[in-house]
Enzyme design. Structure first.
Site, PDB file in Angstrom:
ATOM      1  N   GLU A   1      47.217  12.597 -16.497  1.00  0.00           N
ATOM      2  CA  GLU A   1      48.554  12.286 -15.986  1.00  0.00           C
ATOM      3  C   GLU A   1      48.803  10.808 -16.247  1.00  0.00           C
ATOM      4  O   GLU A   1      48.022   9.965 -15.802  1.00  0.00           O
ATOM      5  CB  GLU A   1      48.617  12.457 -14.468  1.00  0.00           C
ATOM      6  CG  GLU A   1      48.379  13.835 -13.943  1.00  0.00           C
ATOM      7  CD  GLU A   1      48.366  13.825 -12.405  1.00  0.00           C
ATOM      8  OE1 GLU A   1      48.720  12.797 -11.789  1.00  0.00           O
ATOM      9  OE2 GLU A   1      47.977  14.842 -11.838  1.00  0.00           O
TER      10      GLU A   1
ATOM     11  N   ASP B   1      53.199   6.205  -2.685  1.00  0.00           N
ATOM     12  CA  ASP B   1      51.888   5.715  -3.087  1.00  0.00           C
ATOM     13  C   ASP B   1      51.308   4.750  -2.070  1.00  0.00           C
ATOM     14  O   ASP B   1      52.018   3.950  -1.471  1.00  0.00           O
ATOM     15  CB  ASP B   1      51.985   5.016  -4.449  1.00  0.00           C
ATOM     16  CG  ASP B   1      52.080   6.031  -5.580  1.00  0.00           C
ATOM     17  OD1 ASP B   1      51.180   6.891  -5.670  1.00  0.00           O
ATOM     18  OD2 ASP B   1      53.066   5.985  -6.338  1.00  0.00           O
TER      19      ASP B   1
END
Lengths: 270, 412
Positions: free
Chosen positions: A48, A59
């Site tokens: 990814e 995040d």
């Protein structure tokens, strides 16, 4: 190779697939490409590539740091496509993981076209819900790209059904309620989520792998997850190795070591 | 004037998925979707429950001090082309701004939903103070996320929140302002959603927040509409408000949206000037994209990266805007225009010296806009200005701006 082929290959070997994440242009343009190449060589089955974004709302601190670093270094969407191209050249499938706004701004159709022509397999879209995904469904069909949506511990059965119906390549099961970042233990609800997701897919008469991510950081956890999921997704732990390496060479060596540990993990879980 | 459970909104928008035209919606992690759906259901149920609206109205009246006054600003109006200028005095609410209207509703809702903790983002600190206040009142835990830059320029509000028992978390990432505080609040919420309510402070975020906050703030316009009718015997020609995320403006506008003869004017923070690129005028100088869970106008570069906003006003220093404003702009129902730091500070001083009212610097943008609108509409016009907050928190900024500190006392 497509994502589905990579998962099929792992399944044929009676193991889980190892999916590794790194943001593009981190720790530098060239270093980032060397890093994903090292991850492929050391045993990642799918890569990814993260698209560095100014507001990484989902995040934790590790990926925030890396993405900030990449953006300060001038990371561009073109760097994402360059990294995808480098991974695809190795024969391992590359997905782009991105917040929605950069794709929206680029133009969904244009992004799909350029991703496909770079050899990319598709997109993982953590803040795009099925309700808002119309243009992406159309563009990904037109360019034969995978669509990886996320399911969460809090998802209702109805939503899991809706999400899995739209998904292609694999389904990303978020193992915990929280942001990205390595944890010491895998959430106890994770196996149940994978089971519910598989049940929804089976009820549709389809066969779609389920990968589990968020919080996995070492071979022991990878083995545990490989015991119940089709894929083990690791991000922050890779980023951490590169952040902590005092030189790029040291970071890359640590990255290979971690990849090998995780690759052994996904092979020992069953 | 109270929140009327039976007619919580008067327009058919948004649609069932939270869209105002192409704007709004839900661009949120799947982990939050269940909580957003629950919030939507619970808010609708609460607003239809007389026990809930009764308690909210009681708090608005007897705790927040509603209805707020509508004060005619005659000496200020001399500078506005002679138009009648009526100030909707949200500055007189408990905690000093309109933010309390929204927070009391959401805090009661959180308690009704069995949540024990409130979190909030704040820019100027007004929403953080209001949330800390409601949390203290209802016995809830409270954590407020605030950009580090804002904790410095609004230090007094940090102390107020801490006095009220809230934890204040300075956010040191990104531009260290409101947008980063929002990011951090969402990160907290996704991990704590089982026991925590995210008390969003403006008409922004994923559905149902823009609608819920509007419905809790529309009391401003509902009251103002009745007050101006009583005072002047007619509807105003213009309703004027500042626009950051857009809650005081949406609250002031909403009841007037069906009144076609009433012009709606939103004034955005132009910072050093739109042409300098250092501004926070999202609709004037931005483009359409996705931020903080909604599709709306935002400040972004060619690759979709957020451009940091700039304004002397911490409360307007935000690169996005509530989706309903984007829709009102595109539909032409409301007009949005920029006000620079310098124009806002001039209006700030003017209101102080003509009316004896010290406005928040955010609200000073609306006042500067009202001067323009009044001059444009002329002496027969009636202009309602939403004075969204008071300026106590801004004294440090104002003292430095106007050089009011004796030599040696000024600090950086």
């Amino acid at each position: 190779m497509t994502v589905q082929t990579a998962f099929d290959k792992a399944r044929a070997e009676d193991r889980a697939a190892l999916v590794g994440y790194l943001p593009a242009a981190f720790p530098s343009r060239e270093g980032g490409i060397r890093a994903v190449t090292a991850m492929v060589e050391a045993g990642c089955d799918v890569i990814e590539i993260g698209l560095p974004y100014s507001d990484p709302m989902m995040d934790g601190p590790t990926i925030q740091d890396a993405v900030h670093h990449a953006l300060v270094g001038g990371a561009r969407v073109a760097d994402v496509f360059a990294a995808v191209e480098a991974v695809a050249a190795t024969g391992v499938p590359a997905l782009v993981m991105t917040y929605w706004n950069p794709v929206d701004r680029y133009g969904v159709e244009a992004f799909a076209r350029d991703l496909a022509s770079a050899g990319g397999s598709g997109l993982i879209t953590p803040d795009l819900t099925p309700e808002e995904a119309g243009p992406w469904v159309e563009a990904s069909d037109a360019h034969d790209l995978d669509r990886v949506f996320l399911v969460a511990l809090s998802s209702t059965d109805e939503r899991i059904d809706k999400i899995t119906r739209l998904s292609r390549g694999f389904v990303y099961a978020a193992s915990l309620m929280g942001v990205t970042g390595a944890r010491t233990a895998v959430d106890t609800g994770a196996p149940r989520l994978v089971e519910r997701t598989r049940a929804a897919i089976a009820a549709q008469g389809r066969d779609l792998p389920v990968g589990l991510g968020l919080g996995v950081g070492d071979g022991r956890q990878a083995a545990e997850v490989a015991g119940f999921a089709d894929g083990v997704i690791v991000g922050s732990a890779f980023v951490r190795r590169l952040l902590d390496g005092s030189t790029l060479e040291e970071g890359l060596a640590d990255l290979r070591e971690l990849t090998a540990d995780l690759a052994a993990g996904v092979r020992s879980g069953r | 004037m109270t929140i009327d459970a039976a007619r919580g909104t008067s327009t058919p928008l948004p649609d069932s998925e939270g869209h105002f035209g192409i704007y709004g919606g839900r661009f949120a992690p799947e982990a939050l979707m269940a909580a957003l759906a629950e919030l939507e259901r619970e808010f609708a149920a609460a607003m239809a429950d007389p026990a809930f609206t009764g308690e909210l109205n009681d708090l608005l009246a007897n705790y927040a001090g509603r209805p707020s006054l509508l004060t005619e600003a005659k000496r200020f109006a001399e500078h506005a082309g002679g138009a009648r200028v009526l100030l909707k005095r949200e500055d007189l609410n408990h905690t000093g701004s309109h933010k309390i209207n929204n927070v009391l509703g959401q805090a009661l809702l959180a308690r009704r939903m069995g949540k024990r903790r409130l979190i909030a983002e704040t820019g100027a600190g007004q929403h953080g103070v209001a949330t800390a206040t409601a949390a203290a009142l209802l016995g809830l835990e409270c954590t407020v996320f605030m950009g580090e830059l804002d904790t410095e320029r609004q230090a007094l509000n940090v102390a107020r929140m801490r006095m009220l028992g809230a934890a204040v978390v300075p956010v040191g990432t990104g531009s260290r302002t409101l947008k980063d505080a929002c990011n951090e609040a969402f990160r907290d919420w996704v991990a704590t959603v089982d026991h925590t309510h995210y008390c969003v402070g403006s008409t922004m975020g994923p559905h149902p927040f823009p609608t819920m906050v509007r419905d809790l703030q529309r009391v401003i316009g509902v009251e103002a509409r009745a007050q101006v009718l009583e005072l002047t015997g007619r509807l105003p020609d213009a309703v004027v408000a500042c626009v950051g995320g857009g809650s005081n403006s949406m609250g002031a506008f909403h009841a007037f949206v069906p009144d076609e003869g009433v012009g709606l004017y939103g004034f955005e923070a132009a910072g050093d000037g739109i042409e300098t690129g250092r501004h926070a005028a999202t609709i004037t100088g931005g483009s359409v994209g996705v931020i903080h869970g909604m599709r709306t106008y935002l400040l972004q570069d060619a690759e979709g990266q957020t451009i940091e906003s700039h304004s002397i006003s911490a409360g307007l220093d935000y690169p996005g805007v509530g989706p309903e404003h984007s829709w009102l702009h595109d539909s032409g129902r409301a007009v949005y225009a920029p006000i620079t730091d310098a124009e806002a500070m001039e209006a700030f001083a003017l209101l102080c010296r003509t009316e004896g009212v010290i406005p928040a610097i955010e609200s000073a943008h609306a006042l500067a806009g009202a001067l323009k609108v009044g001059r444009e509409l002329g002496p027969d016009a009636v202009v309602v200005v939403c004075l969204s907050g008071r300026g106590d928190k801004d004294m440090h900024t104002a003292a430095e701006y106007f050089g009011l500190m004796p030599a040696g006392e000024a600090s950086a």
